[in-house]
Each structure stands twice: as structure tokens, then as C-alpha cells.
Design a protein around this motif. Structure first.
Motif, PDB file in Angstrom:
ATOM      1  N   TYR A 249      -0.585  -3.826  -5.973  1.00 38.55           N
ATOM      2  CA  TYR A 249       0.378  -4.046  -4.887  1.00 38.55           C
ATOM      3  C   TYR A 249       0.504  -5.533  -4.581  1.00 38.55           C
ATOM      4  O   TYR A 249       1.618  -6.074  -4.479  1.00 38.55           O
ATOM      5  CB  TYR A 249      -0.048  -3.282  -3.633  1.00 38.55           C
ATOM      6  CG  TYR A 249       0.888  -3.521  -2.466  1.00 38.55           C
ATOM      7  CD1 TYR A 249       2.036  -2.754  -2.317  1.00 38.55           C
ATOM      8  CD2 TYR A 249       0.638  -4.523  -1.547  1.00 38.55           C
ATOM      9  CE1 TYR A 249       2.921  -2.980  -1.266  1.00 38.55           C
ATOM     10  CE2 TYR A 249       1.512  -4.765  -0.493  1.00 38.55           C
ATOM     11  CZ  TYR A 249       2.647  -3.992  -0.355  1.00 38.55           C
ATOM     12  OH  TYR A 249       3.524  -4.230   0.670  1.00 38.55           O
ATOM     13  N   ASP A 250      -0.619  -6.205  -4.424  1.00 41.44           N
ATOM     14  CA  ASP A 250      -0.587  -7.627  -4.067  1.00 41.44           C
ATOM     15  C   ASP A 250       0.087  -8.457  -5.161  1.00 41.44           C
ATOM     16  O   ASP A 250       0.851  -9.385  -4.869  1.00 41.44           O
ATOM     17  CB  ASP A 250      -2.002  -8.134  -3.813  1.00 41.44           C
ATOM     18  CG  ASP A 250      -2.582  -7.620  -2.506  1.00 41.44           C
ATOM     19  OD1 ASP A 250      -1.791  -7.178  -1.646  1.00 41.44           O
ATOM     20  OD2 ASP A 250      -3.817  -7.653  -2.357  1.00 41.44           O
ATOM     21  N   ARG A 253       3.877  -7.647  -5.110  1.00 37.37           N
ATOM     22  CA  ARG A 253       4.468  -8.202  -3.886  1.00 37.37           C
ATOM     23  C   ARG A 253       4.669  -9.704  -4.033  1.00 37.37           C
ATOM     24  O   ARG A 253       5.728 -10.254  -3.671  1.00 37.37           O
ATOM     25  CB  ARG A 253       3.570  -7.897  -2.692  1.00 37.37           C
ATOM     26  CG  ARG A 253       4.089  -8.459  -1.363  1.00 37.37           C
ATOM     27  CD  ARG A 253       3.034  -8.431  -0.300  1.00 37.37           C
ATOM     28  NE  ARG A 253       1.833  -9.162  -0.695  1.00 37.37           N
ATOM     29  CZ  ARG A 253       1.745 -10.492  -0.717  1.00 37.37           C
ATOM     30  NH1 ARG A 253       2.786 -11.249  -0.398  1.00 37.37           N
ATOM     31  NH2 ARG A 253       0.624 -11.076  -1.075  1.00 37.37           N
ATOM     32  N   GLN A 259       7.165 -10.162   1.882  1.00 37.16           N
ATOM     33  CA  GLN A 259       6.283 -10.582   2.958  1.00 37.16           C
ATOM     34  C   GLN A 259       4.884  -9.996   2.768  1.00 37.16           C
ATOM     35  O   GLN A 259       4.744  -8.871   2.278  1.00 37.16           O
ATOM     36  CB  GLN A 259       6.842 -10.138   4.308  1.00 37.16           C
ATOM     37  CG  GLN A 259       8.102 -10.872   4.722  1.00 37.16           C
ATOM     38  CD  GLN A 259       7.840 -12.353   4.940  1.00 37.16           C
ATOM     39  OE1 GLN A 259       6.835 -12.749   5.526  1.00 37.16           O
ATOM     40  NE2 GLN A 259       8.758 -13.196   4.442  1.00 37.16           N
ATOM     41  N   CYS A 261       1.445  -8.097   3.341  1.00 31.61           N
ATOM     42  CA  CYS A 261       1.178  -6.801   3.977  1.00 31.61           C
ATOM     43  C   CYS A 261      -0.306  -6.694   4.245  1.00 31.61           C
ATOM     44  O   CYS A 261      -1.134  -7.024   3.399  1.00 31.61           O
ATOM     45  CB  CYS A 261       1.642  -5.671   3.059  1.00 31.61           C
ATOM     46  SG  CYS A 261       1.180  -4.024   3.606  1.00 31.61           S
ATOM     47  N   ASP A 262      -0.668  -6.249   5.439  1.00 31.36           N
ATOM     48  CA  ASP A 262      -2.084  -6.173   5.794  1.00 31.36           C
ATOM     49  C   ASP A 262      -2.676  -4.784   5.572  1.00 31.36           C
ATOM     50  O   ASP A 262      -3.781  -4.487   6.036  1.00 31.36           O
ATOM     51  CB  ASP A 262      -2.307  -6.604   7.248  1.00 31.36           C
ATOM     52  CG  ASP A 262      -1.539  -5.745   8.248  1.00 31.36           C
ATOM     53  OD1 ASP A 262      -0.823  -4.815   7.811  1.00 31.36           O
ATOM     54  OD2 ASP A 262      -1.644  -6.015   9.457  1.00 31.36           O
ATOM     55  N   LYS A 271       0.097   5.667   1.829  1.00 31.96           N
ATOM     56  CA  LYS A 271       1.544   5.407   1.890  1.00 31.96           C
ATOM     57  C   LYS A 271       2.264   5.936   0.659  1.00 31.96           C
ATOM     58  O   LYS A 271       3.318   6.587   0.773  1.00 31.96           O
ATOM     59  CB  LYS A 271       1.779   3.900   2.037  1.00 31.96           C
ATOM     60  CG  LYS A 271       3.248   3.505   2.019  1.00 31.96           C
ATOM     61  CD  LYS A 271       3.415   1.999   2.174  1.00 31.96           C
ATOM     62  CE  LYS A 271       4.903   1.607   2.143  1.00 31.96           C
ATOM     63  NZ  LYS A 271       5.074   0.142   2.311  1.00 31.96           N
TER      64      LYS A 271
END
Length: 290
Positions: A249-250, A253, A259, A261-262, A271
Motif C-alpha cells: 500500500y505504501d 500510494r 496523500q 494514510c495512517d 478495508k
């Protein structure tokens, strides 16, 4: 074991049996594809495990609701078995059906190259109007273990009977584990053990090695004490796979310029597997109330 050292499936199964016969407690590496299996071996893990929940995530992108099929699971196990340089335990869930299905499961996973497999006594998939933690009868559970033993060809393949100690009274857990031991299981896998007092009650009188799925339970973090109680294998969870989800994901992204995401790995998994949809469908079509 050196990363390029070859070993036959039979040799890996013998190595796993040596772990069960030892006086130590070993922690599993969560392996989910050929690369993770090679990494685990190179880092000198003694044993790996292919979790059913992880296979469901990787193959289906779905939560652990017993949706994956035997053929899908076996395909993933075979990919790992082709390159594995350490013994791998397969989480074979309920054997994908009744005792006859268990026999098929053992045949296919043995051919895939696993060193051991667990067969649990959970009623899977969840039945109409029943909870996903309901268990089958002891008699049916014993029948599955006997069927698994009959189906294996390589006597070094370990058949481990799994039960959920967290949803039963301790006397019932003891009855089940002793029945599975008497049926010939090579080990007993326990999920939901609360603490050492709970474990001591269950382990008393058992002669077969124990395997614990602890998910990192801080009440069960004394390796020497676990070993004295007969625990040889501990599964802390599958952090490596969840870390891979977070890293993927990181990376994507950042490539996309999105942007930050935390969300952590668990939240990202939640999710993208959309478990609320499955829970809604279960309530609508099966009247399951968790």
C-alpha cells in the motif's frame, strides 16, 4: 539450513518429527509464497506455516470465512513445496468437508510437499443459524483424524488434531484432546488457551506433542515453561503477510502521489477485504448472529 541446500519432502517431514520429539519450543515463520519460504529458511527458522486465513487473503482477497476451496489452497501449498527448505505446516481447516473430504485433503497436501497438517473440529463453513465457532461432535472429530491417518502414504507426514480451547469448558477440551490422541494424532493443536494455568489443566495426562496458536498472547510467552508442558510448536500469527500488505500500500500510494494514510496493516486488510459485506450476507442469508 542453507538457502540452496536441497531436501526431499520426506526429509523435511522427518525434520519436523524431530522437532516434535525434542524438548524445545519452536516458533513458526508465516510463509505464504515461495519467496517467503526461502527467506524463512535463510533466516534459520526451523518450521513454517501456511495459514488458511493468509491463503484466503492472498488467493481471494477475502476474510477468513472458509471461502477458499481445497484446490486453491493446495495450489498455494504446492508453490511453496516446490522450493521449501524448511518443514511447512499446512492449516487445512476442517479438511474441506466430512471425513471422506479429509482423506482427499491429506492426499493432495501430501503431494504438495507439506511436512504436517492440522485438521480442526470446527463446524466449517458456518451452517444456517449456527455460529462460526461451533464445533462438531467428538465422534465426528475422531472419524476425521482416523480418515486422515488412513489416507497418508508417507508415514513421516504429521497429522495434528486441532480444537478451540477458548470456546469450551476445560473438561470438554480435555475429553476432546484425549480422544484425538487415542485416535492416533501425531500432535494436538490448541487455539484460545488463556494462560499457563489453563494450559496446565489441558496438558496434564497428554503424551503427544502440543502446538499452540497464541497470536502473541503475553500470558504464554515463557518458552521454557511451554516446553516443559509439552509445547513444541507456537504460532504467534502472520505478521509477515500483514507487513507485506502495508508495504504494498505504501509503495503504490507513493508512486501515485496520493496523500499519506495512517491506517495500519490490520486496518488496511479490513478495508480491502470488506468483511462487513460478508457479515451482512451471512445475516441476510444464513441468520448467523455473531
Amino acid at each position: 539450513m542453507p538457502i540452496l541446500q536441497r531436501a526431499s519432502h520426506h526429509e523435511l517431514r522427518s525434520a519436523f518429527r524431530a522437532l516434535l520429539a525434542s524438548e524445545r519450543c519452536y516458533h513458526t515463520a508465516s510463509v505464504f509464497d515461495p519467496m517467503s519460504a526461502r527467506i524463512a529458511a535463510d533466516l534459520d527458522f526451523e518450521v513454517g506455516i501456511l495459514g488458511g486465513s493468509v491463503a484466503s487473503l492472498q488467493v481471494l482477497g477475502a476474510p477468513d470465512f472458509a471461502l477458499i476451496t481445497l484446490s486453491e489452497f493446495v495450489e498455494q501449498a504446492a508453490r511453496i513445496g516446490r522450493v521449501a527448505r524448511l518443514p511447512v505446516i499446512a492449516d487445512a481447516d476442517h479438511g474441506y468437508g466430512n471425513a471422506l473430504n479429509v482423506m482427499r485433503t491429506v492426499v493432495e497436501l501430501e503431494r504438495a510437499g507439506v511436512a504436517a497438517l492440522t485438521i480442526e473440529d470446527t463446524l466449517l463453513p458456518a451452517q444456517f443459524g449456527r455460529k462460526s465457532t461451533d464445533l462438531i461432535s467428538i465422534e465426528e472429530g475422531v472419524g476425521k483424524i482416523l480418515a486422515a491417518l488412513e489416507a497418508r502414504v508417507d508415514p513421516e507426514l504429521s497429522i495434528i488434531a486441532r480444537t478451540h480451547a477458548g470456546v469450551l469448558e476445560v473438561d470438554e477440551v480435555i475429553r476432546r484432546t484425549r480422544a484425538y490422541e487415542a485416535a492416533g494424532a501425531d500432535g494436538i493443536c490448541l487455539v484460545g488457551v488463556r494462560d499457563f494455568a489453563h494450559l496446565e489443566q489441558i496438558a496434564a495426562g497428554l503424551k503427544v506433542p502440543l502446538m499452540l496458536v497464541t497470536y502473541g498472547n503475553p500470558e504464554l510467552r515463557d518458552n521454557q515453561r511451554l516446553a516443559r508442558l509439552g509445547v513444541r510448536i507456537v504460532v504467534n500469527g502472520h505478521a509477515a503477510y500483514f507487513a507485506a500488505i502495508k508495504a504494498t500500500y505504501d509503495c503504490l500510494r507513493e508512486q501515485r502521489g496520493a496523500q499519506p494514510c495512517d491506517l495500519n496493516a490490520t486496518e488496511l486488510t479490513h478495508k480491502y477485504t470488506m468483511p462487513e459485506d460478508y457479515i451482512l450476507w451471512a445475516k441476510e442469508f444464513m441468520e448467523v448472529r455473531e
